[in-house]
Write a protein that holds these residues in place. Structure first.
Motif, short mmCIF file in Angstrom:
data_model
loop_
_atom_site.label_atom_id
_atom_site.label_comp_id
_atom_site.label_asym_id
_atom_site.label_seq_id
_atom_site.Cartn_x
_atom_site.Cartn_y
_atom_site.Cartn_z
N ALA A 1 11.17 5.66 3.85
CA ALA A 1 11.71 6.37 5.02
C ALA A 1 12.86 5.56 5.63
O ALA A 1 13.88 6.14 6.02
N ARG A 2 12.70 4.25 5.71
CA ARG A 2 13.76 3.40 6.26
C ARG A 2 15.03 3.51 5.41
O ARG A 2 16.15 3.42 5.91
N LEU A 3 14.84 3.75 4.10
CA LEU A 3 15.98 3.86 3.18
C LEU A 3 16.49 5.30 3.07
O LEU A 3 17.37 5.59 2.26
N GLY A 4 15.89 6.21 3.86
CA GLY A 4 16.39 7.59 3.89
C GLY A 4 15.73 8.54 2.91
O GLY A 4 16.29 9.60 2.62
N HIS A 5 14.56 8.21 2.41
CA HIS A 5 13.86 9.06 1.45
C HIS A 5 12.51 9.50 2.01
O HIS A 5 11.75 8.67 2.51
N SER B 1 0.86 -1.18 0.00
CA SER B 1 0.00 0.00 0.00
C SER B 1 0.90 1.24 0.00
O SER B 1 2.12 1.13 0.16
N ALA B 2 0.28 2.39 -0.13
CA ALA B 2 1.04 3.64 -0.09
C ALA B 2 1.75 3.77 1.26
O ALA B 2 2.88 4.25 1.33
N ARG B 3 1.11 3.31 2.31
CA ARG B 3 1.70 3.38 3.65
C ARG B 3 2.97 2.53 3.73
O ARG B 3 3.98 2.94 4.32
N VAL B 4 2.95 1.36 3.13
CA VAL B 4 4.12 0.49 3.13
C VAL B 4 5.25 1.11 2.31
O VAL B 4 6.41 1.12 2.74
N VAL B 5 4.92 1.64 1.14
CA VAL B 5 5.93 2.28 0.29
C VAL B 5 6.58 3.44 1.04
O VAL B 5 7.81 3.58 1.03
N TYR C 1 15.82 2.88 -7.39
CA TYR C 1 14.69 3.57 -8.02
C TYR C 1 14.41 4.90 -7.31
O TYR C 1 14.22 5.92 -7.96
N LEU C 2 14.42 4.87 -5.99
CA LEU C 2 14.13 6.09 -5.22
C LEU C 2 15.18 7.17 -5.45
O LEU C 2 14.84 8.36 -5.47
N ASP C 3 16.42 6.78 -5.64
CA ASP C 3 17.47 7.77 -5.92
C ASP C 3 17.12 8.57 -7.17
O ASP C 3 17.26 9.79 -7.20
#
Length: 75
Positions: free
Chosen positions: A24-28, A15-19, A62-64
């Motif tokens: 956040a755990r990965l620093g984004h 879900s959006a909450r999980v993403v 991907y987030l980077d």
């Protein structure tokens, strides 16, 4: 209670909450648009590769690109 540390895993059922939590755990820190974009990417990648779990290292890459687009790709 049992000494097991909970861990959020990113899957095709996310879900959006999980993403948001994994990002956040990965620093984004993601805004609403980035969250929806990342959620769509996670689902597409999981179905495209046939693997339910999207590894943190892949999602971080991907987030980077999502949160720090290359200068040549800026609008």
């Amino acid at each position: 209670m049992l000494g097991i540390t909970p861990r959020v895993v990113l899957t095709h059922l996310a879900s959006a909450r999980v993403v948001t939590a994994v990002a956040a755990r990965l620093g984004h820190a993601l805004d609403g648009v980035q969250t929806r974009t990342a959620l769509a990417w996670v689902k597409q990648r999981a179905y495209r590769t046939g693997e339910a779990v999207v590894e943190d290292s892949v999602f971080a890459g991907y987030l980077d690109g999502l949160t720090h687009p290359a200068a040549g790709n800026a609008p």
